[in-house]
Write a protein that holds these residues in place. Structure first.
Motif, PDB file in Angstrom:
ATOM      1  N   LYS A 293       1.053  -1.207   0.018  1.00  0.00           N
ATOM      2  CA  LYS A 293       0.061   0.054  -0.018  1.00  0.00           C
ATOM      3  C   LYS A 293       0.723   1.054  -0.183  1.00  0.00           C
ATOM      4  O   LYS A 293       0.737   2.553  -0.739  1.00  0.00           O
ATOM      5  N   VAL A 294       2.078   1.223   0.976  1.00  0.00           N
ATOM      6  CA  VAL A 294       2.779   2.966   0.906  1.00  0.00           C
ATOM      7  C   VAL A 294       3.507   2.789  -0.378  1.00  0.00           C
ATOM      8  O   VAL A 294       4.038   3.589  -1.116  1.00  0.00           O
ATOM      9  N   VAL A 295       3.792   1.587  -1.230  1.00  0.00           N
ATOM     10  CA  VAL A 295       4.228   1.753  -2.264  1.00  0.00           C
ATOM     11  C   VAL A 295       3.134   2.327  -3.904  1.00  0.00           C
ATOM     12  O   VAL A 295       3.532   2.594  -4.687  1.00  0.00           O
ATOM     13  N   ASP A 296       2.222   1.607  -3.729  1.00  0.00           N
ATOM     14  CA  ASP A 296       1.161   1.968  -4.562  1.00  0.00           C
ATOM     15  C   ASP A 296       0.867   3.183  -4.185  1.00  0.00           C
ATOM     16  O   ASP A 296       0.839   4.547  -5.411  1.00  0.00           O
ATOM     17  N   TRP A 297       1.029   4.339  -3.016  1.00  0.00           N
ATOM     18  CA  TRP A 297       0.828   5.242  -2.622  1.00  0.00           C
ATOM     19  C   TRP A 297       2.366   6.326  -3.427  1.00  0.00           C
ATOM     20  O   TRP A 297       1.280   7.405  -3.687  1.00  0.00           O
ATOM     21  N   LEU A 298       3.438   5.785  -3.165  1.00  0.00           N
ATOM     22  CA  LEU A 298       4.089   6.646  -3.429  1.00  0.00           C
ATOM     23  C   LEU A 298       4.542   6.473  -4.815  1.00  0.00           C
ATOM     24  O   LEU A 298       4.729   7.776  -5.303  1.00  0.00           O
ATOM     25  N   TYR A 299       3.858   5.847  -5.959  1.00  0.00           N
ATOM     26  CA  TYR A 299       3.919   5.860  -7.489  1.00  0.00           C
ATOM     27  C   TYR A 299       2.551   6.230  -7.634  1.00  0.00           C
ATOM     28  O   TYR A 299       2.537   5.964  -8.814  1.00  0.00           O
ATOM     29  N   ILE A 305       7.540   8.246  -9.862  1.00  0.00           N
ATOM     30  CA  ILE A 305       7.528   8.468  -8.063  1.00  0.00           C
ATOM     31  C   ILE A 305       6.408   9.933  -8.154  1.00  0.00           C
ATOM     32  O   ILE A 305       6.218  10.341  -9.321  1.00  0.00           O
ATOM     33  N   ASN A 306       6.042   9.770  -7.277  1.00  0.00           N
ATOM     34  CA  ASN A 306       5.125  11.001  -6.913  1.00  0.00           C
ATOM     35  C   ASN A 306       5.470  11.768  -6.217  1.00  0.00           C
ATOM     36  O   ASN A 306       6.894  11.735  -5.471  1.00  0.00           O
ATOM     37  N   GLN A 307       6.599  13.446  -7.449  1.00  0.00           N
ATOM     38  CA  GLN A 307       7.521  13.361  -6.933  1.00  0.00           C
ATOM     39  C   GLN A 307       7.222  14.302  -4.985  1.00  0.00           C
ATOM     40  O   GLN A 307       7.894  14.468  -4.366  1.00  0.00           O
ATOM     41  N   LYS A 334      16.724  10.506  -1.784  1.00  0.00           N
ATOM     42  CA  LYS A 334      15.660  10.562  -3.255  1.00  0.00           C
ATOM     43  C   LYS A 334      16.774  10.104  -4.876  1.00  0.00           C
ATOM     44  O   LYS A 334      16.375   8.869  -5.618  1.00  0.00           O
ATOM     45  N   LYS A 335      18.111   9.852  -4.481  1.00  0.00           N
ATOM     46  CA  LYS A 335      18.906   9.338  -5.579  1.00  0.00           C
ATOM     47  C   LYS A 335      18.335   8.241  -5.166  1.00  0.00           C
ATOM     48  O   LYS A 335      17.854   7.030  -6.088  1.00  0.00           O
ATOM     49  N   LEU A 336      18.432   7.750  -4.174  1.00  0.00           N
ATOM     50  CA  LEU A 336      18.644   5.752  -3.285  1.00  0.00           C
ATOM     51  C   LEU A 336      17.420   4.930  -4.303  1.00  0.00           C
ATOM     52  O   LEU A 336      17.291   4.459  -5.094  1.00  0.00           O
ATOM     53  N   ILE A 337      15.951   6.226  -3.599  1.00  0.00           N
ATOM     54  CA  ILE A 337      14.957   5.922  -3.894  1.00  0.00           C
ATOM     55  C   ILE A 337      15.070   5.885  -5.587  1.00  0.00           C
ATOM     56  O   ILE A 337      14.109   4.620  -6.197  1.00  0.00           O
ATOM     57  N   ILE A 338      15.038   6.269  -6.192  1.00  0.00           N
ATOM     58  CA  ILE A 338      14.282   6.498  -7.459  1.00  0.00           C
ATOM     59  C   ILE A 338      15.392   5.444  -7.866  1.00  0.00           C
ATOM     60  O   ILE A 338      15.215   4.811  -9.412  1.00  0.00           O
ATOM     61  N   ASN A 339      16.894   4.999  -8.101  1.00  0.00           N
ATOM     62  CA  ASN A 339      17.545   4.288  -8.729  1.00  0.00           C
ATOM     63  C   ASN A 339      17.885   3.241  -8.075  1.00  0.00           C
ATOM     64  O   ASN A 339      17.397   2.231  -8.713  1.00  0.00           O
ATOM     65  N   SER A 340      16.771   2.645  -7.100  1.00  0.00           N
ATOM     66  CA  SER A 340      16.444   1.223  -6.673  1.00  0.00           C
ATOM     67  C   SER A 340      15.277   1.327  -6.499  1.00  0.00           C
ATOM     68  O   SER A 340      14.372   1.288  -5.298  1.00  0.00           O
ATOM     69  N   PRO A 341      14.268   1.469  -7.151  1.00  0.00           N
ATOM     70  CA  PRO A 341      13.151   1.154  -7.635  1.00  0.00           C
ATOM     71  C   PRO A 341      12.034   0.386  -6.814  1.00  0.00           C
ATOM     72  O   PRO A 341      12.438  -0.971  -6.701  1.00  0.00           O
TER      73      PRO A 341
END
Length: 409
Positions: A293-299, A305-307, A334-341
Motif C-alpha cells: 500500500k505504501v508503494v502504491d501510494w508513493l507511485y 513516482i510522485n515527487q 531521493k536518488k537512492l529510491i529513484i535508482n532502486s525502485p
C-alpha cells in the motif's frame, strides 16, 4: 511495468553471476527501535501531509487482524527496502491493523541471518547476501521482491592508479582500471553481501579473482568513515553513501553493479518458524499488505513516482537514518529510491507466476533471480551443488502475495 520488466529481462539474460562467499561475520550489531519519534505537526503541514491522518489515507480499506500480534522486524541500516517497514510505524500503520511492531537493525544481510536461529526476528528485508545464506543455511523464506537493488558501488581514491588508468572496457563503460592496477589492492567492504558480489563481478571483467587482491571486512558506515579519513584507497558503499558529496569529492566510482552485469533484487523474508504459526503468518501477510500500500501510494498506482510524496518520504527516511546514526541528507535518499525502485504487488504476483525454463527444470521468475546467482557460486566452489536444491526447496513462497493480490485485483 515497462521499467520493471526491462530490468527483469536483463537479469534473465545475463551470465550467472557471483557474489563472493566467505564465512559470515560473527558480530551482529543492532539496536531496538520500538518507538517512532514524535512527528512535528508544523513540519508535516509544511510538507502538505498530516502524519496523524496519513495512515487513514494510505491504508484505507485494509482490514485489521483478527488477533493483535507482536512482530519483530529485522532491518538493514540505511536500506531503501527496509525503510518502508519503519515508515509504516512512523505514520501509525501497525497500530491501525493490530500489529505490535518492534525493530532490530543489522549491519548487513548475513549478520541478520545469524540472528535467525535464535528467533530474534520474524520478518524483514535484505539483499542477495541474506537471501542466499538465509535460504541455504536456515530455510529462511522469500515472500517476494522488495526493490531492484541497483545502488551498489566500489570507489577508489581520485589519486589511485586505478582511477588514473581510466576506463578501458567499451562493453563496461563505467569500469575503471586494468588488471595490473587492481592487483594487490586492499578493498574495504562487508563480505558476503551484494557489495562483495559486485566487486567479484567487476574483477571478473578485468580477468581477475579475489585471490589477486585483499578484502577487509567492514560495515558500510565504517567504510565511509574510513574513506573520508583517507585511510583506504578502495572501498565499497551502498545506499545513500553512493551519493554522498563528501565521498564523491575524494573518490571515483570504479565498479558499478549494473555496469558489470550485477543486477540484483532485495527480498521480503520471513523466519520459517514464525511463518508456521498461523497467527504470526497472518500478521506477516498483513505487513506485506501495508508495505505494498505504501508503494502504491508513493507511485500513485503508476510507474512514475510522485515527487511531492517522495519529498515527504525522503524526509521521514532521514529521521530513520538519524536514529541509526547514519549521516545523510534527503537528496541522497531521493536518488537512492529513484535508482532502486520498489516492486509493486502486481509485479510480485507476475514474477511468482512467470515460469523460467532452466537446465534444472522450470521455476518461477522469483526463484530464478536467486537461483542464477547461486548457480554461479556452485560453479566456482563457494557453494555446493546440493545447495541449489536447498534454496529451491519451498523457500520461495507466494502464499502471502497471492492472498493480497486476490484482495485487490
Amino acid at each position: 511495468m515497462k521499467r520493471f520488466w526491462s530490468l527483469v529481462l536483463t537479469i534473465v539474460m545475463i551470465v550467472p553471476f557471483l557474489m563472493a562467499c566467505t564465512s559470515a561475520p560473527t558480530a551482529a550489531p543492532s539496536n531496538d527501535q520500538s518507538q517512532a519519534p514524535a512527528a512535528d505537526p508544523a513540519q508535516s503541514a509544511a510538507d502538505g501531509f498530516d502524519v496523524d491522518t496519513l495512515a487513514d489515507e494510505i491504508f484505507a480499506g485494509v482490514e485489521p487482524l483478527e488477533t493483535p500480534t507482536d512482530l519483530v522486524f529485522g532491518q538493514l541500516s540505511d536500506s531503501n527496502h527496509g525503510f518502508p517497514v519503519y515508515f509504516i510505524e512512523q505514520i501509525g500503520g501497525y497500530k491501525k491493523v493490530g500489529i505490535n511492531a518492534k525493530f532490530v537493525v543489522f549491519a548487513n544481510g548475513p549478520v541478520m541471518v545469524e540472528a535467525l536461529p535464535a528467533n530474534e526476528w520474524d520478518a524483514g528485508t535484505y539483499g542477495i547476501g541474506g537471501i542466499l545464506s538465509g535460504t541455504v543455511g536456515h530455510g529462511a523464506l522469500i515472500l517476494g521482491a522488495a526493490t531492484l537493488d541497483n545502488n551498489v558501488t566500489v570507489v577508489a581514491s581520485n589519486d589511485s592508479d586505478i582511477v588514473k588508468a581510466g576506463k578501458n572496457f567499451p562493453e563496461y563503460p563505467e569500469l575503471y582500471g586494468t588488471a595490473e592496477t587492481w592487483k594487490g589492492k586492499n578493498v574495504y567492504l562487508p563480505t558476503g553481501t551484494t557489495l562483495h558480489y559486485t566487486l567479484v563481478k567487476g574483477l571478473e571483467r578485468l580477468g581477475l579473482t579475489t585471490d589477486d587482491l585483499k578484502i577487509t571486512h567492514m560495515a558500510v558506515p565504517t567504510v565511509a568513515t574510513t574513506l573520508l579519513a583517507d585511510q583506504a584507497e578502495v572501498g565499497g558503499v551502498w545506499g545513500n553513501f553512493t551519493f554522498k558529496d563528501e565521498v564523491l569529492a575524494k573518490y571515483t566510482p570504479v565498479i558499478q553493479c549494473q555496469d558489470v552485469g550485477a543486477d540484483m533484487i532485495t527480498a521480503f523474508t520471513a523466519n520459517p518458524n514464525s511463518y508456521k504459526d498461523p497467527v504470526k503468518k497472518a500478521a506477516i501477510t498483513k505487513w506485506l499488505e501495508l508495505y505494498f500500500k505504501v508503494v502504491d501510494w508513493l507511485y500513485d498506482g503508476t510507474e512514475t513516482i510522485n515527487q511531492e510524496k517522495l519529498d515527504f518520504f525522503a524526509g521521514k527516511y532521514q529521521e530513520w537514518n538519524d536514529m541509526n546514526g547514519i549521516n545523510s541528507v534527503p537528496e541522497e535518499m531521493k536518488k537512492l529510491i529513484i535508482n532502486s525502485p520498489y516492486v509493486s504487488l502486481k509485479q510480485n504476483y507476475e514474477m511468482f507466476h512467470t515460469e523460467v525454463e532452466t537446465e534444472d527444470g522450470k521455476m518461477s521468475q522469483t526463484e530464478f533471480m536467486d537461483y542464477d546467482v547461486l548457480k554461479f557460486f556452485v560453479s566456482v566452489g563457494n557453494y555446493q551443488q546440493e545447495d541449489l536444491a536447498k534454496m529451491l526447496d519451498n523457500t520461495h513462497v507466494s502464499d502471502s502475495v497471492d492472498l493480497i493480490y486476490e484482495l485487490y485485483k
